[in-house]
Motif scaffolding. Structure first.
Motif, PDB file in Angstrom:
ATOM      1  N   UNK A 169       0.834  -1.203   0.000  1.00  0.00           N
ATOM      2  CA  UNK A 169       0.000   0.000   0.000  1.00  0.00           C
ATOM      3  C   UNK A 169       0.870   1.256   0.000  1.00  0.00           C
ATOM      4  N   UNK A 170       1.988   1.227   0.708  1.00  0.00           N
ATOM      5  CA  UNK A 170       2.917   2.356   0.700  1.00  0.00           C
ATOM      6  C   UNK A 170       3.480   2.561  -0.702  1.00  0.00           C
ATOM      7  N   UNK A 171       3.866   1.476  -1.349  1.00  0.00           N
ATOM      8  CA  UNK A 171       4.407   1.551  -2.708  1.00  0.00           C
ATOM      9  C   UNK A 171       3.398   2.205  -3.653  1.00  0.00           C
ATOM     10  N   UNK A 172       2.154   1.767  -3.575  1.00  0.00           N
ATOM     11  CA  UNK A 172       1.124   2.310  -4.454  1.00  0.00           C
ATOM     12  C   UNK A 172       0.813   3.771  -4.117  1.00  0.00           C
ATOM     13  N   UNK A 173       0.889   4.138  -2.843  1.00  0.00           N
ATOM     14  CA  UNK A 173       0.686   5.529  -2.454  1.00  0.00           C
ATOM     15  C   UNK A 173       1.784   6.419  -3.042  1.00  0.00           C
ATOM     16  N   UNK A 174       3.037   5.947  -2.987  1.00  0.00           N
ATOM     17  CA  UNK A 174       4.146   6.724  -3.557  1.00  0.00           C
ATOM     18  C   UNK A 174       3.960   6.886  -5.065  1.00  0.00           C
ATOM     19  N   UNK A 175       3.460   5.834  -5.735  1.00  0.00           N
ATOM     20  CA  UNK A 175       3.190   5.946  -7.173  1.00  0.00           C
ATOM     21  C   UNK A 175       2.160   7.040  -7.457  1.00  0.00           C
ATOM     22  N   UNK A 176       1.114   7.107  -6.652  1.00  0.00           N
ATOM     23  CA  UNK A 176       0.071   8.111  -6.860  1.00  0.00           C
ATOM     24  C   UNK A 176       0.617   9.529  -6.658  1.00  0.00           C
ATOM     25  N   UNK A 177       1.456   9.704  -5.641  1.00  0.00           N
ATOM     26  CA  UNK A 177       2.063  11.017  -5.407  1.00  0.00           C
ATOM     27  C   UNK A 177       3.025  11.362  -6.543  1.00  0.00           C
ATOM     28  N   UNK A 178       3.786  10.372  -6.996  1.00  0.00           N
ATOM     29  CA  UNK A 178       4.725  10.594  -8.101  1.00  0.00           C
ATOM     30  C   UNK A 178       3.994  11.060  -9.354  1.00  0.00           C
ATOM     31  N   UNK A 179       2.810  10.500  -9.594  1.00  0.00           N
ATOM     32  CA  UNK A 179       2.037  10.931 -10.756  1.00  0.00           C
ATOM     33  C   UNK A 179       1.677  12.414 -10.648  1.00  0.00           C
ATOM     34  N   UNK A 180       1.182  12.821  -9.494  1.00  0.00           N
ATOM     35  CA  UNK A 180       0.740  14.214  -9.336  1.00  0.00           C
ATOM     36  C   UNK A 180       1.911  15.186  -9.352  1.00  0.00           C
ATOM     37  N   UNK A 181       3.026  14.813  -8.706  1.00  0.00           N
ATOM     38  CA  UNK A 181       4.151  15.731  -8.595  1.00  0.00           C
ATOM     39  C   UNK A 181       4.977  15.824  -9.874  1.00  0.00           C
ATOM     40  N   UNK A 182       5.092  14.711 -10.599  1.00  0.00           N
ATOM     41  CA  UNK A 182       6.069  14.637 -11.687  1.00  0.00           C
ATOM     42  C   UNK A 182       5.427  14.357 -13.041  1.00  0.00           C
ATOM     43  N   UNK A 183       4.587  13.329 -13.083  1.00  0.00           N
ATOM     44  CA  UNK A 183       4.194  12.784 -14.372  1.00  0.00           C
ATOM     45  C   UNK A 183       3.073  13.543 -15.062  1.00  0.00           C
ATOM     46  N   UNK A 184       2.099  14.020 -14.302  1.00  0.00           N
ATOM     47  CA  UNK A 184       0.933  14.647 -14.933  1.00  0.00           C
ATOM     48  C   UNK A 184       1.362  15.803 -15.848  1.00  0.00           C
ATOM     49  N   UNK A 185       2.186  16.674 -15.337  1.00  0.00           N
ATOM     50  CA  UNK A 185       2.624  17.834 -16.119  1.00  0.00           C
ATOM     51  C   UNK A 185       3.409  17.389 -17.358  1.00  0.00           C
ATOM     52  N   UNK A 186       4.282  16.376 -17.198  1.00  0.00           N
ATOM     53  CA  UNK A 186       5.083  15.895 -18.326  1.00  0.00           C
ATOM     54  C   UNK A 186       4.209  15.333 -19.437  1.00  0.00           C
ATOM     55  N   UNK A 187       3.163  14.582 -19.079  1.00  0.00           N
ATOM     56  CA  UNK A 187       2.265  14.023 -20.094  1.00  0.00           C
ATOM     57  C   UNK A 187       1.537  15.142 -20.833  1.00  0.00           C
ATOM     58  N   UNK A 188       1.039  16.101 -20.091  1.00  0.00           N
ATOM     59  CA  UNK A 188       0.289  17.198 -20.716  1.00  0.00           C
ATOM     60  C   UNK A 188       1.166  18.034 -21.644  1.00  0.00           C
TER      61      UNK A 188
END
Length: 591
Positions: free
Chosen positions: A437-456
């Motif tokens: 669950x910790x691993x999956x939580x870090x993935x979700x935060x990583x998406x918001x902090x790093x990945x979302x902007x890069x994809x857009x």
């Protein structure tokens, strides 16, 4: 020609059929050519002797040489000389001499089938003995680096940069030494993989191999990576050489039962055929040849072909086939393979997993948001590394350990691990039962902090189609998932789909072996993408049409987030309206 007019070669009838021509040729070969070849040595000796007698040389030194060379005899002056042999066995290449004499034997393929079979590709079969050290080293690399190195890292780093730096230095040095010496002793012009043919050649000297060869070239993996294809083809080619021998043996012996098979990566030294200098020494020199002790023939070597054939059969009858189909491959870190190959699924199987309490999850989200982007991915890498050790433990052994304590106690090879992360407050307070669950939580935060902007900003391939097409995809997705009447109750909430898609996008962003045109269903049906409370029964309760593909994932995520916000807004508006109506009703009620 005088022999040809002899009565032995007369044949009635005409040579008007193919079978008669073959019979005539075999008759000439067996009765004329082969006996003549076998008599050449004796005829030469007689010629030399006649030549010496004709010259009548009186030089005593020359006479002594002739006696030593067994050209003439003088029993009065040298009565014991006929017991002396001028053998050249120490100067003769026994394999070449044996092969030459073998060719003179009529029907050798029927009389001595195993000798004939092996001698035809003798130099190829010498390579079989080098298979074991190569397999041992590649097995070690898989065990050491499975899920612990990214494809990008492996393709850029040399062998010397990855190995030889940990506490297992002595082990890896010995394994590498055995491997590299075997690798450079291989004498293969071509190697084969399925229908492909590759040239086998060494690009660098042995001493430079580890400094100039990427580690990826020695890591067997199932993703069709061309970097390791030479190693894979080499292993399969050598294994097939032994399989050819074993299959031929069972064919000539008319054995009805199939020989047992050993997986390529489980092969042992005792399972392999060794044809090397020891073979020459043991089988030929020690057990199967003798010098021709007839005076005048001391340079002639006699081979016991029946003994050699028997010894080869005795050795080969115990050899297994080598199974080259069922291979254990290395998995690169962060990459998605088939749904049954997953570190998370493996961890859940061996250590019972639970969801983080809601309050603790919120606190962790805040903490993770405050750390740097690099450390976020370092956390994911460290937890991935930890997953690889969990399958060695049962729940009762690790349930009371925090993640940090587990790493300190059970992970001895800390290659590339940041020691500061191990002692971090997050890992020192979260128990191993919450690691997924910790691993999956870090993935979700990583998406918001790093990945979302890069994809857009940079991933136009995931922003597909006009707006109406995007809306159609979103509507169809919702109809077949959270909006489906028969779907599992756990999956009716849009939030669980949103979080799952964030995790999916993070994983494919770190993975180079995915195809955007793959159906999305292939990925969202993986249980390792869902939280621990979602089971295979839940994931089997929906099916997304194949025309909705992986490239639509980000568009669907945004659509679901919009729907959720709209739903929350309506719920908030309804609550506000109900509160306003209640207040109005109270104000108009007479006292």
């Amino acid at each position: 020609m005088n022999h040809l007019i002899d009565g032995n070669f007369l044949q009635k009838g005409l040579l008007n059929q193919h079978e008669k021509v073959i019979e005539f040729e075999q008759n000439i070969e067996n009765q004329l050519i082969i006996p003549h070849i076998e008599s050449i040595v004796e005829e030469i000796r007689k010629y030399k002797l006649a030549y010496k007698i004709f010259l009548q040389e009186n030089d005593e030194q020359s006479l002594l040489n002739d006696l030593c060379n067994e050209l003439i005899e003088n029993e009065k002056e040298y009565p014991l000389l006929n017991f002396f042999n001028v053998t050249t066995i120490n100067q003769v290449n026994t394999m070449k001499d044996f092969h030459r004499k073998l060719q003179l034997i009529p029907n050798v393929d029927k009389k001595y089938p195993m000798i004939n079979f092996l001698i035809q590709r003798y130099h190829d079969y010498l390579n079989i003995q080098f298979l074991y050290p190569i397999v041992m080293f590649t097995n070690y690399l898989i065990e050491k680096l499975d899920y612990r190195i990214t494809r990008k890292h492996a393709s850029k780093k040399m062998i010397s940069e990855i190995l030889f730096n940990d506490s297992d230095y002595a082990i890896v040095s010995q394994l590498y030494s055995n491997f590299i010496h075997s690798w450079y002793k291989l004498k293969l012009n071509e190697i084969y993989l399925d229908s492909q043919v590759f040239k086998f050649e060494h690009s660098y000297p042995l001493e430079e191999f580890k400094h100039r060869t990427e580690i990826a070239k020695l890591l067997l993996n199932s993703s069709g990576d061309k970097q390791c294809i030479l190693l894979l083809a080499c292993l399969k080619t050598i294994a097939q050489l032994q399989n050819d021998i074993v299959q031929y043996f069972h064919k000539i012996m008319n054995k009805k039962h199939q020989p047992h098979a050993v997986p390529l990566q489980a092969v042992q030294e005792k399972d392999l055929l060794y044809l090397d200098k020891n073979f020459n020494s043991k089988i030929l020199v020690d057990n199967a040849l003798t010098i021709n002790y007839h005076y005048g023939n001391g340079k002639d070597i006699i081979y016991d072909n029946e003994e050699i054939e028997f010894m080869l059969r005795d050795q080969i009858c115990c050899l297994p086939l080598i199974d080259t189909e069922r291979l254990h491959y290395l998995n690169y870190q962060f990459e998605l393979y088939d749904r049954n190959t997953s570190l998370i699924a493996d961890a859940r199987q061996h250590v019972e997993q639970n969801l983080l309490p809601a309050r603790q999850r919120d606190e962790l989200t805040s903490l993770i948001n405050d750390i740097s982007n690099d450390d976020i991915f370092n956390y994911l890498g460290l937890l991935d590394y930890t997953f690889t050790y969990l399958h060695h433990f049962e729940h009762k052994h690790v349930e009371m350990l925090t993640i940090g304590k587990f790493i300190e106690k059970h992970i001895h090879f800390k290659m590339g691990i940041n020691n500061n992360l191990i002692r971090d407050s997050i890992l020192m307070t979260i128990y191993i039962e919450h690691i997924v669950d910790l691993y999956q939580l870090i993935e979700e935060v990583a998406f918001e902090k790093i990945l979302r902007h890069n994809i857009e900003q940079h991933s136009s391939e995931m922003l597909v189609g006009p707006m109406n097409e995007q809306n159609n995809v979103i509507d169809q997705f919702i109809d077949m998932t959270s909006g489906k009447l028969t779907i599992s109750s756990r999956l009716k909430d849009l939030c669980c789909w949103i979080r799952m898609l964030k995790r999916l996008l993070v994983r494919i962003s770190m993975n180079i072996n995915f195809i955007l045109d793959d159906p999305l269903q292939i990925y969202v049906s993986r249980v390792d993408l869902w939280t621990v409370d979602v089971t295979t029964i839940d994931t089997d309760s929906f099916h997304i049409p194949d025309h909705i593909q992986l490239k639509h994932a980000f568009i669907i995520l945004k659509g679901l987030e919009t729907r959720r916000k709209y739903t929350e807004f309506r719920q908030h508006s309804n609550v506000s309206a109900q509160s306003f109506d209640s207040e109005q009703s109270s104000a108009t009620t007479p006292i």
